[in-house]
Design an enzyme around this catalytic site. Structure first.
Site, mmCIF file in Angstrom:
data_model
loop_
_atom_site.group_PDB
_atom_site.id
_atom_site.type_symbol
_atom_site.label_atom_id
_atom_site.label_comp_id
_atom_site.label_asym_id
_atom_site.label_seq_id
_atom_site.Cartn_x
_atom_site.Cartn_y
_atom_site.Cartn_z
ATOM 1 C CD GLU A 44 -9.143 6.532 -5.262
ATOM 2 O OE1 GLU A 44 -9.217 7.656 -5.766
ATOM 3 O OE2 GLU A 44 -10.125 5.873 -4.948
ATOM 4 C CG ASP A 78 -8.227 5.411 -1.280
ATOM 5 O OD1 ASP A 78 -9.089 6.022 -1.947
ATOM 6 O OD2 ASP A 78 -7.770 4.314 -1.604
ATOM 7 C CB SER A 129 -7.181 -0.078 0.738
ATOM 8 O OG SER A 129 -7.567 -0.731 -0.452
ATOM 9 C CB SER A 130 -12.641 -1.096 -0.093
ATOM 10 O OG SER A 130 -13.194 -0.137 0.773
ATOM 11 C CB THR A 157 -9.047 -1.092 -8.256
ATOM 12 O OG1 THR A 157 -8.975 0.142 -7.539
ATOM 13 C CG2 THR A 157 -8.227 -2.129 -7.534
ATOM 14 N N GLY A 195 -13.444 -2.131 -7.737
ATOM 15 C CA GLY A 195 -14.777 -1.613 -7.488
ATOM 16 C C GLY A 195 -14.859 -0.627 -6.351
ATOM 17 N N GLY A 196 -13.731 -0.039 -5.932
ATOM 18 C CA GLY A 196 -13.774 0.916 -4.833
ATOM 19 C C GLY A 196 -14.325 0.276 -3.572
ATOM 20 N NE ARG A 206 -4.111 1.907 0.588
ATOM 21 C CZ ARG A 206 -4.930 2.406 -0.316
ATOM 22 N NH1 ARG A 206 -4.722 2.165 -1.604
ATOM 23 N NH2 ARG A 206 -5.974 3.121 0.042
#
Length: 594
Positions: free
Chosen positions: A434, A454, A478-479, A414, A500-501, A129
């Protein structure tokens, strides 16, 4: 407290948190409870679906790559055929994706990687990340005392975090690579030099002019909008700057990215950006580290489901949803029914309520992971769900501190790749820059991320700090939720994930239910119509039969909205004598193998 799971023939390096017996605080549904407050979210989807069409299941006997672009999947498959490991193929696939799908991921971004080493029965994760520059602070996105809007904040240098994907892949390659590092770059270098056809999806996103920075900042403007016009689908595009950089990284190692001329170019682009100049420094780049973390896992029926630990909220939220849903007889329920959508939505609401309050970079905030995944806590959460009405109360997990809930906008630009090699090793990797085309800043043929947006742009709510606020050296929540599932014999069963965020959490959880409870094959699971709830509103996928449920769900009290839901799932199911792979029909993905 750490506890490893040791089962006969199986010694996994992951933390089975749901087996811990810890005290925790819960609020009974009969007691006064804190409301689950709806949270405002960005509603516009920058990439509209081109029309949902089902795809057919793909089978190969030995090895498989499922990724978001034909050229990337085929390149990864050739690495596997040459004797490469799953991580070797992941490196090549990522390098090609950054070239042919630049709107979604690339070496200017970050990634979360799950790696399964079959011979050692070892599950490892790598956190690549991005991090905030050391000089960034909680009010990074405040301008004269006013917090910037997301659309103001993402463009240019201020939103750029230190890229992490290459460092994470290099670390993983040292541990699990078969082929020489340099050999993994040839596919992307050749494509960059010889050219490749621009895909319909890339051309469509360029035509939409969603990313303001891309149309204003050089050299990206000239590259993607030559003569002021967006690149057309089918146009052969070359990227010699990217090829030249990859040659240096192949020859000199990952230091050629984080130090020297490329690092100086990144710093100059960020600090001297024409829009929102940022603070990225040479020291930020030279000192970046990827972290090898323990996976988080819970039992689910006869399976074990494993994902990423924080700063991913995706792993926790998917596992929470599955842990809650385990208390309901999903196998007896009808897919695409109002009752099933309701139950799934309530589990998602509870998971998102916890996510927005508690999950952030564990180096900066105490994240109550054990409490959030504790079996008794999840049982209490499940008890809050009414089969008839919406949930209106929430509990408090063990180890939680009073922090403010605040959303951070994550867009679906993503990418995810799933790989199984001929030795049974596997990679589940979700990777991102992102926003569509990131910050709009381009350096040496690749785009820089805007992952700092984010973070919550607002650092405080009243007297309480937001856990996911900007701090120097911190990793934004983050998701992204790469997932692996193991069967009753502790053997790898499923490799899956999605872009997909923040909707990634819903996309992945629904697909897990489809495979594990409804016994669908992975392609049937990925073809399913999507529905999502992020503790804001219930979204039903446009153009599917789910819209027939709108009236019934509205009568239950839901704010129902019909819209495109652009998942991009890629999945591989491991069977006894073959692999079955699937690519989401909503995007341009492909399964390759042999």
């Amino acid at each position: 407290m750490k506890r490893y799971l040791h089962v006969s023939g199986y010694s996994a390096r992951y933390l089975l948190l749901a087996t811990l017996s810890l005290p925790f605080i819960v609020v009974s549904p009969l007691q006064a409870a804190t409301p689950v407050t709806p949270i405002a979210q960005e509603t516009r989807e920058p990439e509209a679906a081109t029309g949902l069409q089902t795809q057919q299941l793909t089978r190969y006997p030995k090895a498989m790559v499922a990724a978001a672009h034909t050229l990337a999947s085929d390149a990864g498959q050739r690495i596997l055929q040459a004797g490469g490991s799953a991580i070797d193929a992941a490196i090549t696939t990522q390098l090609v994706l950054g070239l042919v799908e630049p709107q979604s991921s690339g070496i200017g971004g970050g990634a979360f990687i799950l790696h399964w080493q079959a011979d050692k029965q070892e599950l490892t994760t790598f956190d690549g990340r991005e991090t905030a520059p050391a000089a960034a602070g909680p009010y990074l996105f405040a301008d004269n005392g006013q917090v910037m809007s997301w659309r103001e904040a993402y463009v240019g240098g201020k939103s750029v975090g230190v890229p992490g994907v290459l460092r994470a892949l290099a670390d993983a390659h040292q541990r699990y690579g078969n082929l020489p590092w340099a050999d993994l770059f040839s596919e992307a270098i050749q494509l960059a030099e010889q050219g490749f056809p621009v895909s319909e999806r890339t051309a469509k996103q360029l035509a939409m002019r969603w990313n303001q920075g891309l149309t204003q900042l050089s050299p990206a403007k000239a590259f993607f909008y030559p003569a002021g016009e967006a690149l057309a689908a089918g146009k052969v595009l070359k990227n010699p700057d990217y090829a030249a950089l990859l040659r240096r990284i192949a020859a000199e190692g990952v230091s050629a990215f984080y130090e020297g001329a490329n690092a100086q170019a990144m710093v100059q682009a960020v600090q001297q950006a024409a829009i929102n100049p940022g603070t990225l420094s040479l020291t930020d780049l030279a000192t970046y580290r990827a972290y090898e973390r323990e996976a988080i896992c819970i039992p689910y029926r006869v399976y074990h489901i494993c994902g990423m630990a924080p700063p991913s909220s995706g792993g926790i939220a998917v596992l929470q949803m599955m842990g809650i849903l385990a208390h309901f007889p999903l196998a007896e329920m009808t897919p695409r029914s109002a009752e099933t959508v309701h139950l799934f939505s309530q589990a998602a609401r509870l998971a998102f309520a916890d996510r927005d309050h508690y999950v952030a970079d564990p180096a900066f905030s105490t994240v109550p992971v054990a409490g959030l995944l504790d079996a008794d806590y999840l049982q209490q959460r499940a008890a809050l769900i009414s089969v008839k009405d919406q949930t209106h109360s929430a509990g408090l997990p063990q180890g939680a501190k009073p922090l403010a809930a605040a959303p951070a906008i994550e867009f679906p630009n993503t990418s995810h790749l799933s790989i199984v090699d001929a030795a049974g090793n596997a990679v589940s990797m979700t990777t991102s820059i992102e926003n569509v085309f990131g910050s709009g800043l381009m350096v040496n043929g690749f785009l820089l991320n805007n992952q700092l947006t984010d973070f919550s742009l607002t650092p405080r709510e009243g007297d309480l700090w937001v856990a996911n606020r900007v701090e120097g050296g911190k990793r934004p929540r983050s998701s992204m939720a790469p997932i692996m599932v193991f069967d009753a014999d502790k053997q790898l069963k499923l490799v899956i994930g999605s872009p997909g965020g923040s909707r990634i959490i819903n996309y992945v959880a629904l697909s897990l239910v489809a495979v594990l409870d409804w016994q669908m094959d992975v392609q049937q699971a990925l073809n399913l119509p999507r529905h999502t709830h992020r503790n804001d509103y219930l979204a039903l996928e446009a153009g599917t039969d789910l819209i027939e449920l709108q009236a019934a769900l509205s009568a239950m009290g839901y704010d129902v909205r019909v819209q495109d839901l652009n998942s991009g799932l890629h999945a591989i199911e491991v069977k006894e004598s073959l692999l079955e792979g699937a690519a989401d029909p909503r995007r341009e993905g492909k399964v390759s193998g042999f």
